[in-house]
Scaffold this active site. Structure first.
Site, PDB file in Angstrom:
ATOM      1  N   ASP A 110       0.842  -1.206   0.000  1.00 60.21           N
ATOM      2  CA  ASP A 110       0.000   0.000   0.000  1.00 60.21           C
ATOM      3  C   ASP A 110       0.872   1.249   0.000  1.00 60.21           C
ATOM      4  O   ASP A 110       1.997   1.227  -0.508  1.00 60.21           O
ATOM      5  CB  ASP A 110      -0.930  -0.045   1.224  1.00 60.21           C
ATOM      6  CG  ASP A 110      -2.289   0.569   0.934  1.00 60.21           C
ATOM      7  OD1 ASP A 110      -2.349   1.790   0.741  1.00 60.21           O
ATOM      8  OD2 ASP A 110      -3.291  -0.169   0.894  1.00 60.21           O
ATOM      9  N   HIS A 165      -3.705   5.941   3.634  1.00 58.60           N
ATOM     10  CA  HIS A 165      -4.455   4.776   3.174  1.00 58.60           C
ATOM     11  C   HIS A 165      -3.903   3.478   3.739  1.00 58.60           C
ATOM     12  O   HIS A 165      -4.636   2.636   4.259  1.00 58.60           O
ATOM     13  CB  HIS A 165      -4.414   4.784   1.647  1.00 58.60           C
ATOM     14  CG  HIS A 165      -5.294   3.794   0.971  1.00 58.60           C
ATOM     15  ND1 HIS A 165      -4.857   2.565   0.567  1.00 58.60           N
ATOM     16  CD2 HIS A 165      -6.583   3.878   0.580  1.00 58.60           C
ATOM     17  CE1 HIS A 165      -5.835   1.917  -0.037  1.00 58.60           C
ATOM     18  NE2 HIS A 165      -6.903   2.699  -0.046  1.00 58.60           N
ATOM     19  N   SER A 204     -11.434  -0.591  -0.835  1.00 61.10           N
ATOM     20  CA  SER A 204     -10.140  -0.624  -0.148  1.00 61.10           C
ATOM     21  C   SER A 204     -10.303  -0.952   1.328  1.00 61.10           C
ATOM     22  O   SER A 204      -9.390  -1.498   1.951  1.00 61.10           O
ATOM     23  CB  SER A 204      -9.432   0.734  -0.253  1.00 61.10           C
ATOM     24  OG  SER A 204      -8.784   0.894  -1.472  1.00 61.10           O
TER      25      SER A 204
END
Length: 591
Positions: free
Chosen positions: A173, A213, A406
């Site tokens: 990520d 994220h 996600s």
């Protein structure tokens, strides 16, 4: 559109589109056969002495094993070797020559060559800056069990098996804040790395987050059960950060993905989470020479990781499109000027659509709906998980609620880690099969786009994953359970009631009646929440506390032993101020 979370970020993988359970042929030899070559550590060549404007990156594909001859050809044809993954026959080359790819395609032993981007390689690739190590906020003193965890029965699974510290989960990520109080107890620095630009950078801190994220995803997988903030699906496993996003753009190019997947295989990751698509093409089409090389290179890397015992879990994407019927793409390339192009189903979102990868759709907050943004597709989606308003860790010791596939994917990665913990001998194929077999069937709603059966359909695949079954547990035979999932709007300075009919229960309610409340509201200090018994007796659950805190996600215990159980019970919510509104999202009674 490529978003990491709804209304947040610009290139992270929520919004990726995901994958069919098939892949277009990459060449005449089966992919699995090619990637079954003997393992070898990546051969990393020295980068050019200095960066030059116009430098582009390429994947040069050859036979796995000894790549010496092809590497020499790269150097003699205007290129340089940036990294070489000999075990899979994938070389990352740089060149400023516009004819480099065409020239290399004519070299004996070269199978495919493709540019991995339509923009220049950043100068940072030759001397990468370390991401910031953020100052940490004070740790929270509470750790409520959230509705996303109860929906997949993670809270019940923890009583059986929280996950084994011998199971490693890779977070491929934007990086992970390893200092976060909820992640530090489970963080594995020894196997963390940056793969930005396509070459492993093992310096301390290179794995840290260049966005938020990756840290959010990591918390959903394995935030510690330590009384602080949030709990992950598998709070006993270890997580490693493999940063494949580049700073500034937060894009995930093919060479970065290849590096990350090979690293996962070589470092014993039982599961990886992949909440992204491989930039700059949302879909890679095999009839394009550049994209064919990307398909081949990333495909070999995934097959290599799987052959080493690693299962990849990936997000389905947030475009609300039918992935079983691809038509056009107007968002690619996303590193320069997008163009509109016609697609066929041979054009794949990778890694999500590669063979062996688990493709995940997002459920809405009810747990039984498709999130409005989630992609879908018959025989494309394999399983689903909560993906709307998911509360988890973000850098600096903080927390945030994000939405997207996600956010759904790491729930599945966590359940896969629990399966691996309970069944150490399971292969990636075993874990993938069990995720589907154990999932809770979800019927199609009244929506013509949803096709298939309750057991398997285009919205939810084989259903919502079940953490309790993953650890060999079963739902305890507690008292009768009743639930109302209908939304009731809470307007300013008003009162709303959500009814729940109870029937078939003998006698009175228990002295330990459980009242589960899920209220979405932006300022809960405005709210008074009551349980109203069938005879009108009022039991106050929440009375204008919590100040500016968002949402009430809590189970209350009420002594209702004087109340007849059967009848219409109500959850009453009274809003006592202006400017903040919300809804009763769901509530339940357990007798």
């Amino acid at each position: 559109m490529r978003l990491s979370a709804l209304a947040l970020g610009t290139s992270l993988a929520l919004g990726t589109t995901v994958g069919l359970a098939q892949a277009a042929p990459l060449d005449n030899e089966p992919l699995a056969a090619r990637s079954a070559a003997p393992a070898a550590a990546p051969a990393i060549a020295a980068a050019p002495a200095a960066w030059a404007a116009g430098t582009r990156a390429y994947l040069v594909i050859t036979a796995p094993g000894d790549t010496t001859a092809v590497r020499a050809a790269i150097a003699s044809n205007g290129g340089s070797v940036f990294a070489s993954y000999d075990a899979i026959g994938v070389i990352v080359a740089h060149s400023t020559s516009a004819s480099f790819a065409a020239t290399m395609r004519g070299v004996p032993g070269v199978q495919k060559v493709g540019a991995t981007r339509t923009s220049d390689v950043p100068a940072d690739a030759y001397n990468p800056a370390l991401p910031a190590n953020p100052t940490q906020a004070a740790a929270p003193t509470t750790e409520p069990v959230r509705s996303d965890m109860t929906q997949i029965k993670a809270d019940q699974a923890w009583a059986v098996n929280k996950g084994s510290a011998t199971v490693k989960v890779g977070i491929l990520d934007t990086g992970v804040d390893d200092q976060h109080q909820d992640l530090a107890p489970n963080f594995n620095a020894a196997d963390s790395v940056s793969c930005a630009y396509g070459k492993a950078d093992t310096r301390v801190g290179a794995w840290r987050d260049v966005d938020q994220h990756g840290t959010h995803v990591a918390g959903t997988v394995a935030a510690a059960k330590n009384g602080k903030g949030a709990i992950g699906v598998a709070p006993g496993v270890k997580i490693s950060s493999v940063r494949i996003a580049e700073p500034g753009t937060t894009l995930f190019f093919a060479e970065n993905t290849v590096c990350g997947l090979v690293w996962a295989g070589d470092h014993g990751f039982k599961v990886t989470n992949n909440s992204y698509y491989t930039d700059p093409w949302q879909f890679n089409c095999p009839n394009d020479l550049d994209q064919a090389a990307i398909l081949e290179g990333v495909g070999r890397a995934q097959a290599y990781a799987e052959s080493k015992g690693s299962l990849q879990v990936a997000a389905a994407g947030n475009s609300n499109v039918d992935l079983a019927n691809k038509t056009t793409d107007s968002s690619s390339p996303n590193d320069s000027t997008p163009v509109t192009r016609t697609l066929t189903n041979d054009c794949l979102d990778i890694p999500a659509e590669l063979p062996g990868v688990v493709t995940v759709a997002a459920n809405g907050t009810s747990g039984t709906s498709k999130a409005s943004f989630s992609n879908y597709g018959r025989d494309v989606i394999e399983v689903s998980a909560p993906g709307e308003s998911v509360y988890s860790t973000v850098p600096g010791g903080k927390y945030a609620s994000l939405s997207g596939t996600s956010m759904a994917s790491p729930h599945v990665a966590g359940v896969a880690a629990l399966l691996a913990s309970a069944n150490p001998a399971y292969t990636p194929a075993d874990i993938r099969a069990k995720l589907g077999e154990q999932a809770t069937d979800l019927a199609c709603p009244a929506d013509a786009r949803c096709t298939g059966t309750t057991a398997k359909n285009s919205f939810f695949g084989e259903g919502r994953v079940d953490a309790l079954k993953a650890v060999g547990g079963s739902t305890p035979p507690a008292g009768a359970y009743f639930e109302n999932l209908t939304d009731y709007a809470i307007a300013d300075n008003s009162t709303v009631e959500s009814p729940l009919t109870v029937s078939g229960v003998t006698g009175n309610a228990p002295a330990t009646l459980k009242v589960g409340v899920d209220v979405k509201h932006t300022y809960i200090g405005d709210l008074k929440v009551d349980l109203v018994a069938p005879d009108g007796t009022v039991y106050t659950l929440h009375n204008r506390t919590g100040s500016g805190t968002d949402n009430i996600l809590q189970t209350y215990t009420v002594d209702a032993s004087t109340e007849v159980a059967n009848g219409v019970w109500k959850l009453r919510v009274n809003d006592n101020a202006s400017q903040d509104t919300g809804r009763i999202d769901a509530w339940n009674l357990t007798f």
